[in-house]
Write a protein that holds these residues in place. Structure first.
Motif, short mmCIF file in Angstrom:
data_model
loop_
_atom_site.label_atom_id
_atom_site.label_comp_id
_atom_site.label_asym_id
_atom_site.label_seq_id
_atom_site.Cartn_x
_atom_site.Cartn_y
_atom_site.Cartn_z
N UNK A 154 17.02 53.82 39.31
CA UNK A 154 16.95 54.63 38.09
C UNK A 154 17.99 55.74 38.14
N UNK A 155 18.03 56.47 39.25
CA UNK A 155 18.96 57.60 39.37
C UNK A 155 20.41 57.11 39.34
N UNK A 156 20.67 55.98 40.04
CA UNK A 156 22.04 55.47 40.07
C UNK A 156 22.51 55.09 38.66
N UNK A 157 21.63 54.39 37.91
CA UNK A 157 22.01 54.00 36.54
C UNK A 157 22.22 55.22 35.65
N UNK A 158 21.29 56.15 35.77
CA UNK A 158 21.37 57.36 34.94
C UNK A 158 22.69 58.08 35.20
N UNK A 159 23.04 58.21 36.49
CA UNK A 159 24.26 58.93 36.82
C UNK A 159 25.49 58.23 36.26
N UNK A 160 25.52 56.89 36.39
CA UNK A 160 26.73 56.21 35.93
C UNK A 160 26.83 56.23 34.40
N UNK A 161 25.68 56.10 33.72
CA UNK A 161 25.73 56.13 32.25
C UNK A 161 26.07 57.53 31.72
N UNK A 162 25.61 58.56 32.42
CA UNK A 162 25.93 59.92 31.99
C UNK A 162 27.41 60.23 32.19
N UNK A 163 27.98 59.64 33.25
CA UNK A 163 29.42 59.83 33.49
C UNK A 163 30.21 59.22 32.31
N UNK A 164 29.75 58.04 31.89
CA UNK A 164 30.39 57.35 30.77
C UNK A 164 30.24 58.19 29.49
N UNK A 165 29.05 58.76 29.32
CA UNK A 165 28.76 59.57 28.12
C UNK A 165 29.68 60.81 28.08
N UNK A 166 29.86 61.40 29.28
CA UNK A 166 30.71 62.58 29.35
C UNK A 166 32.14 62.23 28.92
N UNK A 168 33.01 59.68 26.89
CA UNK A 168 33.10 59.44 25.44
C UNK A 168 32.99 60.76 24.67
N UNK A 169 32.22 61.73 25.22
CA UNK A 169 32.15 63.05 24.58
C UNK A 169 33.53 63.70 24.55
N UNK A 170 34.26 63.54 25.66
CA UNK A 170 35.61 64.13 25.72
C UNK A 170 36.50 63.49 24.67
N UNK A 171 36.39 62.15 24.54
CA UNK A 171 37.20 61.46 23.53
C UNK A 171 36.83 61.94 22.15
N UNK A 172 35.52 62.09 21.91
CA UNK A 172 35.04 62.58 20.63
C UNK A 172 35.63 63.96 20.33
N UNK A 173 35.71 64.79 21.40
CA UNK A 173 36.25 66.13 21.21
C UNK A 173 37.71 66.04 20.80
N UNK A 174 38.46 65.15 21.47
CA UNK A 174 39.87 64.99 21.10
C UNK A 174 39.97 64.51 19.65
N UNK A 175 39.11 63.55 19.28
CA UNK A 175 39.07 63.07 17.89
C UNK A 175 38.87 64.22 16.93
N UNK A 176 37.86 65.07 17.25
CA UNK A 176 37.54 66.12 16.29
C UNK A 176 38.64 67.18 16.26
N UNK A 177 39.34 67.38 17.40
CA UNK A 177 40.48 68.31 17.39
C UNK A 177 41.55 67.78 16.44
#
Ligand SMILES: [Fe+2]
Ligand SMILES: [Fe+2]
Length: 359
Positions: A154-166, A168-177
């Motif tokens: 559970x922890x391993x999956x959560x960590x890897x998916x949150x890394x991915x989310x972070x 995509x969030x960065x990409x989203x930020x670049x998009x919105x900039x």
């Protein structure tokens, strides 16, 4: 191995009883490094756990809470929707079989919504049939966990998916900039106020009316903000002149689609927006720029944005022309599309949509 209500914990956490899980303030299982993983975040990642069994939801919540995550729980899909509405989480872990809406339906719903589609969604299933997994994939699930859930897994999956989310969030930020930059470019010309936002809304609406897929609709929305981004390189004296440009000035103005495309090119998330930026000034008869494409060569997304763009320009007053009425703009565009400038069918579809919306 400790198994509690379908949740298993590895031997090294055997000493953690329900009571100690509930009361331990300092996480026993979390190493300094694991806690350190969370440090670069401005806030702890928020995880929504959806399960109709309070004991499972509670245990998962404790386990993740111990690792520094901010965990909220929901007992069914409706509560989960309300929680997401209240505060968007960074990750959702959901049971499949629940009273009311199933985990599949909840997942599909979030994945169909542009505001929630990038939240990683993990289905926790006791089902072992590969058909069930297929249903989950079709619903857009990002990952699966089998019951009984292993704490380490559970922890391993959560960590890897949150890394991915972070990421995509960065990409989203670049998009919105970039979208903000689009608005700044628009702001240099006081006569185009609100143009980008109207274009983003109306182009996405036309995409939906034409039953395009979700990615194309998102691209149309972004295209509304970004299509004229390249005008950032056009000097004020040319941009504000509007009409009667000299041949040389016109040459500079005509560079803006390629300049805009070059600015956005490095971003993979804008892949579908690039043709909109490059080709929004092409004409069906090949008389447009920058590539003098004819109708069959111009991709459909730029043709859609162009129809919406031209209509908006006709309906807006400029120093050198008054705003046209809807009827006059419609007549002008129908004539121009017959003369080979715009896509005739898309023009009719747009007016059909606008007139139905107004009725
Ligand atoms: Fe343009
Ligand atoms: Fe425009």
């Amino acid at each position: 191995m400790l198994v509690v209500d379908g949740m298993s914990f590895p031997p090294n956490s055997r000493n953690l009883t329900w009571q100690t899980l509930r009361t331990t303030a300092k996480p026993e299982g979390a190493s300094e490094r694991e806690m350190g993983d969370l440090l670069p975040h401005r806030r702890p990642p928020r995880i929504l756990v959806v399960d109709d069994q309070p004991s499972i939801a509670g245990l998962m919540s404790q386990l993740l809470g111990m690792r520094g995550y901010d965990v909220v729980t929901a007992a069914n899909a409706e509560q989960a929707e309300a929680e997401v509405e209240r505060q968007v989480p960074d990750l959702i872990l959901s049971d499949v079989i629940m009273p009311g809406k199933s985990g599949y339906e909840l997942c599909r719903e979030f994945k169909d919504n542009p505001a929630t589609r990038l939240i990683p969604f993990v289905l926790i299933t006791g089902l072992t049939d590969s058909g069930d997994k297929l249903r989950g994939i079709e619903a857009g699930a990002d990952d699966f966990l089998n019951k009984p859930v292993l704490a380490e897994e559970l922890i391993a999956r959560v960590k890897s998916l949150l890394r991915l989310k972070e990421f995509t969030d960065e990409l989203e930020t670049v998009d919105s900039v970039l979208c903000t930059l689009g608005l700044i470019v628009e702001g240099r010309d006081p006569y185009t106020e609100g143009h980008c936002e109207r274009l983003a809304t109306n182009a996405a609406d036309l995409g939906r009316h034409l039953r395009l897929d979700q990615d194309s609709i998102i691209a149309l929305r972004r295209g509304g903000y970004l299509h004229d981004l390249g005008k950032i390189a056009v000097p004020d004296e040319i941009l504000k002149k509007g009409s009667n440009l000299s041949a040389e000035e016109w040459g500079v103005m005509k560079l803006h689609p390629v300049t805009g495309e070059n600015i956005c090119k490095p971003l993979k998330s804008l892949r579908l927006v690039l043709p909109i930026i490059r080709h929004h000034h092409e004409h069906s008869d090949g008389s447009g720029y920058p590539d003098a494409l004819n109708k069959s060569e111009i991709p459909v997304l730029p043709r859609i944005l162009q129809v919406v763009d031209v209509y908006d320009a006709l309906r807006t007053a400029r120093p050198y022309k008054p705003a046209l009425s809807h009827e006059h703009a419609a007549q002008t565009m129908r004539e121009e599309s017959r003369r080979g400038l715009w896509d005739t069918e898309l023009v009719s579809e747009y007016f059909f949509m606008l007139e139905r919306r107004a009725a």
